[in-house]
Write a protein that holds these residues in place. Structure first.
Motif, mmCIF file in Angstrom:
data_model
loop_
_atom_site.group_PDB
_atom_site.id
_atom_site.type_symbol
_atom_site.label_atom_id
_atom_site.label_comp_id
_atom_site.label_asym_id
_atom_site.label_seq_id
_atom_site.Cartn_x
_atom_site.Cartn_y
_atom_site.Cartn_z
ATOM 1 N N THR A 8 -11.296 -15.381 1.577
ATOM 2 C CA THR A 8 -11.048 -13.951 1.679
ATOM 3 C C THR A 8 -10.177 -13.701 2.907
ATOM 4 O O THR A 8 -10.667 -13.297 3.945
ATOM 5 C CB THR A 8 -12.371 -13.164 1.803
ATOM 6 O OG1 THR A 8 -13.108 -13.694 2.903
ATOM 7 C CG2 THR A 8 -13.192 -13.233 0.546
ATOM 8 N N PRO A 9 -8.875 -13.947 2.804
ATOM 9 C CA PRO A 9 -8.015 -13.900 3.985
ATOM 10 C C PRO A 9 -7.883 -12.533 4.607
ATOM 11 O O PRO A 9 -7.648 -12.419 5.793
ATOM 12 C CB PRO A 9 -6.663 -14.372 3.453
ATOM 13 C CG PRO A 9 -6.703 -14.046 2.008
ATOM 14 C CD PRO A 9 -8.139 -14.211 1.600
ATOM 15 N N SER A 10 -8.028 -11.491 3.819
ATOM 16 C CA SER A 10 -7.792 -10.160 4.351
ATOM 17 C C SER A 10 -9.052 -9.514 4.914
ATOM 18 O O SER A 10 -8.989 -8.438 5.465
ATOM 19 C CB SER A 10 -7.213 -9.269 3.257
ATOM 20 O OG SER A 10 -8.098 -9.199 2.178
ATOM 21 N N GLU A 44 -1.733 -20.681 -2.060
ATOM 22 C CA GLU A 44 -2.661 -19.686 -2.608
ATOM 23 C C GLU A 44 -3.118 -18.710 -1.516
ATOM 24 O O GLU A 44 -3.125 -17.496 -1.712
ATOM 25 C CB GLU A 44 -3.866 -20.384 -3.229
ATOM 26 C CG GLU A 44 -4.849 -19.444 -3.874
ATOM 27 C CD GLU A 44 -6.019 -20.172 -4.511
ATOM 28 O OE1 GLU A 44 -6.754 -19.516 -5.255
ATOM 29 O OE2 GLU A 44 -6.195 -21.376 -4.271
ATOM 30 N N GLU A 45 -3.472 -19.248 -0.359
ATOM 31 C CA GLU A 45 -3.902 -18.398 0.752
ATOM 32 C C GLU A 45 -2.747 -17.497 1.203
ATOM 33 O O GLU A 45 -2.940 -16.308 1.468
ATOM 34 C CB GLU A 45 -4.374 -19.251 1.923
ATOM 35 C CG GLU A 45 -4.871 -18.431 3.084
ATOM 36 C CD GLU A 45 -5.356 -19.272 4.246
ATOM 37 O OE1 GLU A 45 -5.800 -18.663 5.237
ATOM 38 O OE2 GLU A 45 -5.293 -20.505 4.188
ATOM 39 N N GLY A 46 -1.558 -18.048 1.261
ATOM 40 C CA GLY A 46 -0.390 -17.268 1.638
ATOM 41 C C GLY A 46 -0.126 -16.133 0.671
ATOM 42 O O GLY A 46 0.227 -15.021 1.078
ATOM 43 N N SER A 47 -0.315 -16.391 -0.612
ATOM 44 C CA SER A 47 -0.120 -15.347 -1.628
ATOM 45 C C SER A 47 -1.100 -14.201 -1.423
ATOM 46 O O SER A 47 -0.734 -13.029 -1.551
ATOM 47 C CB SER A 47 -0.298 -15.924 -3.030
ATOM 48 O OG SER A 47 0.724 -16.842 -3.306
ATOM 49 N N LYS A 51 -0.120 -10.288 -0.401
ATOM 50 C CA LYS A 51 -0.632 -9.139 -1.150
ATOM 51 C C LYS A 51 -1.338 -8.168 -0.204
ATOM 52 O O LYS A 51 -1.145 -6.943 -0.293
ATOM 53 C CB LYS A 51 -1.588 -9.619 -2.245
ATOM 54 C CG LYS A 51 -2.121 -8.524 -3.115
ATOM 55 C CD LYS A 51 -3.020 -9.066 -4.205
ATOM 56 C CE LYS A 51 -3.567 -7.948 -5.056
ATOM 57 N NZ LYS A 51 -4.473 -8.426 -6.108
ATOM 58 N N PHE A 52 -2.135 -8.689 0.696
ATOM 59 C CA PHE A 52 -2.841 -7.865 1.672
ATOM 60 C C PHE A 52 -1.859 -7.100 2.554
ATOM 61 O O PHE A 52 -1.993 -5.891 2.755
ATOM 62 C CB PHE A 52 -3.759 -8.744 2.531
ATOM 63 C CG PHE A 52 -4.350 -8.033 3.711
ATOM 64 C CD1 PHE A 52 -5.411 -7.160 3.552
ATOM 65 C CD2 PHE A 52 -3.848 -8.238 4.986
ATOM 66 C CE1 PHE A 52 -5.955 -6.495 4.640
ATOM 67 C CE2 PHE A 52 -4.391 -7.583 6.079
ATOM 68 C CZ PHE A 52 -5.446 -6.715 5.908
ATOM 69 N N LEU A 57 1.067 -2.148 4.206
ATOM 70 C CA LEU A 57 2.336 -1.470 4.448
ATOM 71 C C LEU A 57 2.511 -0.264 3.535
ATOM 72 O O LEU A 57 2.984 0.793 3.972
ATOM 73 C CB LEU A 57 3.504 -2.434 4.271
ATOM 74 C CG LEU A 57 3.733 -3.417 5.404
ATOM 75 C CD1 LEU A 57 4.842 -4.394 5.033
ATOM 76 C CD2 LEU A 57 4.072 -2.697 6.698
ATOM 77 N N ALA A 58 2.126 -0.406 2.280
ATOM 78 C CA ALA A 58 2.259 0.710 1.336
ATOM 79 C C ALA A 58 1.404 1.891 1.782
ATOM 80 O O ALA A 58 1.847 3.046 1.732
ATOM 81 C CB ALA A 58 1.864 0.260 -0.068
#
Length: 99
Positions: A8-10, A44-47, A51-52, A57-58
């Protein structure tokens, strides 16, 4: 990096922390020294981190757009609603000021 962060990187990361982790991953992947399995898991972690970061930013872009539409001269501020990504409430007048 520990395994929990990879799943859960984010989770609880700031935008800056996520970008720093992403930069580390990219550098390691570009080095050409990672075994294939580590390369795939890093990708995979970078992806997930990308996304996070894009999501953060959005949301911030939407918030800036809402703030820039109201110059503050009327004294009425529309509370930011992160669940309303369209900013549809930005033009509506609010009679109360919440700080």
């Amino acid at each position: 990096m520990d395994q929990d962060t990879r799943n859960t990187p984010s989770q609880e990361l700031s935008f800056e922390e996520a970008m720093a982790k992403l930069e580390e991953l990219v550098a390691a992947m570009e080095s050409g020294k990672l075994p294939l399995e580590k390369l795939i898991s890093s990708y995979e972690e970078g992806s997930k981190l990308v996304k996070f970061c894009r999501s953060k930013l959005a949301k911030l872009e939407n918030r800036i757009e809402i703030l820039s539409k109201d110059d503050g001269s009327s004294g009425d501020w529309e509370p930011f609603n992160p669940s309303d990504p369209s900013g549809a409430n930005a033009g509506r007048q609010n009679t109360s000021v919440t700080f």
